[in-house]
Design a protein around this motif. Sequence first.
Motif, mmCIF file in Angstrom:
data_model
loop_
_atom_site.group_PDB
_atom_site.id
_atom_site.type_symbol
_atom_site.label_atom_id
_atom_site.label_comp_id
_atom_site.label_asym_id
_atom_site.label_seq_id
_atom_site.Cartn_x
_atom_site.Cartn_y
_atom_site.Cartn_z
ATOM 1 N N PRO A 61 0.836 -1.204 0.000
ATOM 2 C CA PRO A 61 0.000 0.000 0.000
ATOM 3 C C PRO A 61 0.873 1.257 0.000
ATOM 4 O O PRO A 61 1.853 1.346 0.736
ATOM 5 C CB PRO A 61 -0.811 -0.121 1.290
ATOM 6 N N THR A 62 0.517 2.217 -0.851
ATOM 7 C CA THR A 62 1.364 3.387 -1.078
ATOM 8 C C THR A 62 0.536 4.660 -1.108
ATOM 9 O O THR A 62 -0.545 4.692 -1.687
ATOM 10 C CB THR A 62 2.103 3.231 -2.431
ATOM 11 N N THR A 91 -8.145 9.298 -14.024
ATOM 12 C CA THR A 91 -7.710 10.542 -13.406
ATOM 13 C C THR A 91 -7.972 10.443 -11.911
ATOM 14 O O THR A 91 -9.117 10.274 -11.482
ATOM 15 C CB THR A 91 -8.450 11.753 -14.002
ATOM 16 N N LEU A 92 -6.905 10.527 -11.115
ATOM 17 C CA LEU A 92 -7.024 10.449 -9.662
ATOM 18 C C LEU A 92 -7.306 11.811 -9.041
ATOM 19 O O LEU A 92 -7.955 11.906 -8.007
ATOM 20 C CB LEU A 92 -5.737 9.893 -9.044
ATOM 21 N N LEU A 112 -2.641 5.110 -3.458
ATOM 22 C CA LEU A 112 -2.390 4.256 -4.630
ATOM 23 C C LEU A 112 -2.589 2.774 -4.301
ATOM 24 O O LEU A 112 -2.321 1.913 -5.134
ATOM 25 C CB LEU A 112 -0.962 4.491 -5.146
ATOM 26 N N SER A 113 -3.085 2.484 -3.101
ATOM 27 C CA SER A 113 -3.246 1.090 -2.656
ATOM 28 C C SER A 113 -4.104 0.222 -3.579
ATOM 29 O O SER A 113 -3.838 -0.981 -3.694
ATOM 30 C CB SER A 113 -3.804 1.052 -1.231
ATOM 31 N N PRO A 140 7.164 15.471 -5.202
ATOM 32 C CA PRO A 140 6.351 14.241 -5.161
ATOM 33 C C PRO A 140 7.091 13.112 -4.441
ATOM 34 O O PRO A 140 8.243 12.833 -4.739
ATOM 35 C CB PRO A 140 6.128 13.897 -6.633
ATOM 36 N N ILE A 141 6.414 12.503 -3.470
ATOM 37 C CA ILE A 141 6.995 11.419 -2.677
ATOM 38 C C ILE A 141 5.961 10.301 -2.580
ATOM 39 O O ILE A 141 4.789 10.555 -2.314
ATOM 40 C CB ILE A 141 7.368 11.901 -1.258
ATOM 41 N N ALA A 142 6.402 9.081 -2.808
ATOM 42 C CA ALA A 142 5.537 7.914 -2.631
ATOM 43 C C ALA A 142 6.124 7.086 -1.500
ATOM 44 O O ALA A 142 7.199 6.512 -1.638
ATOM 45 C CB ALA A 142 5.451 7.094 -3.910
#
Length: 150
Positions: A61-62, A91-92, A112-113, A140-142
């Motif tokens: 899970p992200t 489109t999120l 993004l899970s 941007p960080i994931a």
Amino acid sequence: KEPFYDLDYLNFSRADAVSANYSPQTARDLVADQELDGVPKRSIVLRSSTQIRCPLHLSAPTQLELALGFWGTGTGTAEIGIVEEGQPKTTLHERKVTGGTGARWTPVSLDLSPYVGRVIGLELRAARATQGGRVAFGEPIADHEKFLIR
């Protein structure tokens, strides 16, 4: 057994559509330090109707964390989406951003899970931007891994 070369950029287009003056965008064109309302962020900055896509395989899970803004005066529309082979683009998040005096970063957090275990293309897109300005995707960080900015 060692790699023969690294491929950093690939552009597919019709031969008659390529201008003699065409040159691909480089990291210097896309990555910049931006300060909005006194808050500096290392950013991916995109002109109108441009996008950058990063393939990902999510094994856990992200959360994607970033800030949206506009570099310059005027307005733009930022889009964050998912592209999967054989599927329509999803489109999120879509947001209008404004530059000039009083411009500020808008924090965004996306789960993004639902894409765990799948290969996806995470796409950052400047759907629209006033001429001379750019849509900025700040830091941007994931899941605490820096995304796209080196």
